[in-house]
Design a protein around this motif. Structure first.
Motif, PDB file in Angstrom:
ATOM      1  N   ARG B  13       0.860  -1.201   0.017  1.00  0.00           N
ATOM      2  CA  ARG B  13      -0.013   0.150   0.011  1.00  0.00           C
ATOM      3  C   ARG B  13       0.937   1.474  -0.202  1.00  0.00           C
ATOM      4  O   ARG B  13       0.664   2.008  -0.734  1.00  0.00           O
ATOM      5  CB  ARG B  13      -0.849  -0.161   1.237  1.00  0.00           C
ATOM      6  N   LEU B  17       1.348   4.300  -2.901  1.00  0.00           N
ATOM      7  CA  LEU B  17       1.117   5.640  -2.466  1.00  0.00           C
ATOM      8  C   LEU B  17       2.154   6.581  -2.945  1.00  0.00           C
ATOM      9  O   LEU B  17       2.072   7.569  -3.137  1.00  0.00           O
ATOM     10  CB  LEU B  17       0.566   5.819  -1.019  1.00  0.00           C
ATOM     11  N   TYR B  20       2.362   6.771  -6.842  1.00  0.00           N
ATOM     12  CA  TYR B  20       1.470   7.402  -7.692  1.00  0.00           C
ATOM     13  C   TYR B  20       2.053   8.865  -8.111  1.00  0.00           C
ATOM     14  O   TYR B  20       1.833   9.268  -9.341  1.00  0.00           O
ATOM     15  CB  TYR B  20       0.106   7.624  -7.134  1.00  0.00           C
ATOM     16  N   HIS B  39      -7.295  -1.069  -1.073  1.00  0.00           N
ATOM     17  CA  HIS B  39      -8.107   0.134  -0.879  1.00  0.00           C
ATOM     18  C   HIS B  39      -7.639   1.230  -2.036  1.00  0.00           C
ATOM     19  O   HIS B  39      -8.181   2.171  -2.127  1.00  0.00           O
ATOM     20  CB  HIS B  39      -8.038   0.702   0.599  1.00  0.00           C
ATOM     21  N   VAL B  40      -6.431   1.092  -2.341  1.00  0.00           N
ATOM     22  CA  VAL B  40      -5.642   2.020  -3.078  1.00  0.00           C
ATOM     23  C   VAL B  40      -5.036   1.669  -4.344  1.00  0.00           C
ATOM     24  O   VAL B  40      -4.778   2.614  -5.397  1.00  0.00           O
ATOM     25  CB  VAL B  40      -4.451   2.932  -2.389  1.00  0.00           C
ATOM     26  N   LEU B 326      -2.416   4.838   8.606  1.00  0.00           N
ATOM     27  CA  LEU B 326      -3.281   3.655   9.224  1.00  0.00           C
ATOM     28  C   LEU B 326      -3.221   2.787   7.783  1.00  0.00           C
ATOM     29  O   LEU B 326      -3.173   3.141   6.740  1.00  0.00           O
ATOM     30  CB  LEU B 326      -4.628   4.290   9.564  1.00  0.00           C
TER      31      LEU B 326
END
Lengths: 369, 369
Positions: B13, B17, B20, B39-40, B326
């Motif tokens: 994750r 992030l 990107y 989630h991403v 988180l």
């Protein structure tokens, strides 16, 4: 917590990227299927005035914010009957009309350039009496990045300029021979807590932001305080929640408010690396009523936009302390495709790196410092 | 450029992030549908040995990396016949077997604690002669966060410990009375360029990393150089590409290698705010053959894991210079749910903030500094 973003541009994308570490989820709404937010979050592709789509968009969201100030105010108001829309839609209405914006500034005691409204040829006479020349004619609505503006050197040019702008409602503004332009980003939380970033000096290329340096090299404590008082007054007047950006002309020791943006702002992109808390995280903290983060700088910073076309990424990444942010957009002349942040330990080191990046990046009009 | 990540945990994750803003796209593979990467980014839910799923996963990817070192080496090898898998699968094989890992360290001239392999009761005798007691018996494979380890205070306890670990292939290691534990993160690019972060001091709670402080408060230049020589040797030996993390025991002025992780590492999470380039961006730059970023620190930093349950996010966000990350995982005892980074201008300020956060966060065993 799931946050809806009206507008799926790079600002929305960077809001989502800042919010994921805080455990937040995002859904964007944009008429363009290729909107940059869509690469990193759920994106609903629909027109802003499609009520059915807005209902669908709102379902399951806890808050709505916006990243594009030309979202119809009625869209924000419609959603506000269902869930909290922050910043409050009134800020959107004020920012969308240059006349209402100017009147808001004045009601908050914020100095502005002299201006007069023009909505028909009958307004030419009174405007010419109020506003000194040279002046600038600006459409009251839908102006951005230098669009919707015409220079008017002398009164005789006014009718033609108004014709060229499409005979829409305009504002004639004195052309302020400013020393330079700055912007201040303020944040106000739902709890009423307020925080400011340092003043940033901005340089444009054909009306589009090209370079921001933070803190503003020529600004002093007096200017910072003057700007903070102005933005604080706006934040309170609007019961604002989120990041509010205000651009000022600096004339000697005086600030004249130019315009405001009720959203995260291009001149605050440097905060991702250059401040302890980025404007994007700050905007989310404010909306959620969480404590605001520190706005202290990490050394000295600058932001340079990548417009129209991208240089090879390796040429940028090879420069130490240069941070690349691409938005995933198709190149097109003058389009904001990305930006770089420069972080340095001194203003001299920062400016040296700025010159290096400026030598690699192409602008419609060259920018030098 | 589209990068596949084997494993969809928080490391994947955070890789996405970080990637990107560089214009990269990501696809994860994980057997768990609720994996945090999902989630991403796009997440393919499948077993690591499902060849059909692997084919589907590989389609349209430019590179594959991994964020979980227990991905079957055969999975990495299978994908490597189709597209570049980096770090190279050989690193995965070496790191997955404590015996091969120790032998690799030794072949690179890196001091390690004394050890002996145990795969049957016949090995007890020779092991007892080689390894001083107290000792630790560790399974050769699938150990993490203190799992697969038993203390063996004296030779007579060895048979029982081996029973308790399931009679699998093990390594008996001397228990090193170390002063403290550090880790070094090194990066090697496809171009051969190498960079190191400063040594980090790590503190554990029941075998799980709880706190990392950077730079390591008690480490000096000699230890940093010794660690860099060791990790450089490993990077070269493996023709490594990406971030490699090596944990060391510090005994006086000597470093003994404990283990390595061929991936971004929990003890490097502080780099998101605390270093000029995060380990996640560095890993991606390395894989893509882009110039490595500066590993200079931004002041002083610490990372504290959020394990098992989360304190109210406001209590953390209210502390200046504390950054919350988180992972979107369901709470479960001992589970890594997130972390916070602390950034400060001095070691004293950092440690004061560390104590403040430690007073809010709950650990299986308390951690103090």
């Amino acid at each position: 917590m799931r946050i809806g973003i009206l507008g799926g541009g790079q600002l929305g994308r960077m809001l989502a990227l800042a919010g994921y570490p805080l455990g937040l989820h995002f859904r964007g709404l944009d008429p363009a299927p290729e909107a940059p937010l869509g690469h990193v979050a759920e994106l609903l592709v629909a027109s802003y005035d499609d009520r059915l789509a807005l209902e669908q968009f709102a379902t399951g969201l806890d808050y709505v914010t916006y990243e594009f100030e030309n979202v119809p105010g009625t869209t924000a108001e419609f959603l506000a009957t269902r869930l909290p829309v922050l910043p409050p839609p009134v800020a959107l209405f004020r920012a969308q009309d240059r006349l209402e914006e100017k009147q808001l500034f004045e009601s908050c005691g914020i100095p502005v350039p002299r201006y007069a409204p023009i909505s028909s040829p009958e307004d030419f006479g009174p405007a010419i009496e109020t506003v000194p020349f040279p002046a600038v004619l600006k459409t009251r609505r839908f102006g951005y990045d230098g669009h919707g503006q015409k220079r008017v050197r002398q009164p005789a040019e006014l009718p033609r300029a108004w014709e060229e702008l499409g005979r829409v409602s305009c504002l004639l503004e004195e052309f302020v021979p400013f020393d330079y332009e700055v912007s201040l980003l303020g944040a106000r939380s739902r709890t009423g807590e307020i925080a400011f970033y340092p003043l940033v000096e901005n340089r444009h290329t054909e009306g589009i932001l090209a370079l921001s340096r933070a803190p503003a090299p020529r600004a002093n404590r007096t200017l910072q305080e003057q700007a903070e008082r102005s933005v604080a007054a706006l934040l309170e007047e609007l019961s604002y929640v989120g990041i509010l950006a205000v651009e000022f002309f600096v004339v000697g020791e005086t600030l004249l408010a130019n315009e405001m943006a009720p959203r995260v702002h291009n001149s605050g992109h440097w905060t991702i690396e250059g401040a302890e808390t980025s404007q994007f995280e700050q905007h989310l903290r404010a909306i959620l009523g969480w404590p605001l983060g520190s706005t202290a700088m990490r050394g000295y910073a600058a932001m340079i936009n990548l417009l129209g076309s991208l240089p090879p990424i390796e040429s940028l990444l090879a420069i130490p302390n240069v941070h690349v942010h691409l938005y995933g957009k198709t190149p097109r002349p003058r389009r904001k495709l990305g930006h770089v942040t420069i972080r340095a330990e001194s203003p001299e080191e920062r400016d040296e790196l700025v010159r290096l990046v400026l030598s690699i990046v192409e602008f419609p009009q060259p920018v030098t410092i």
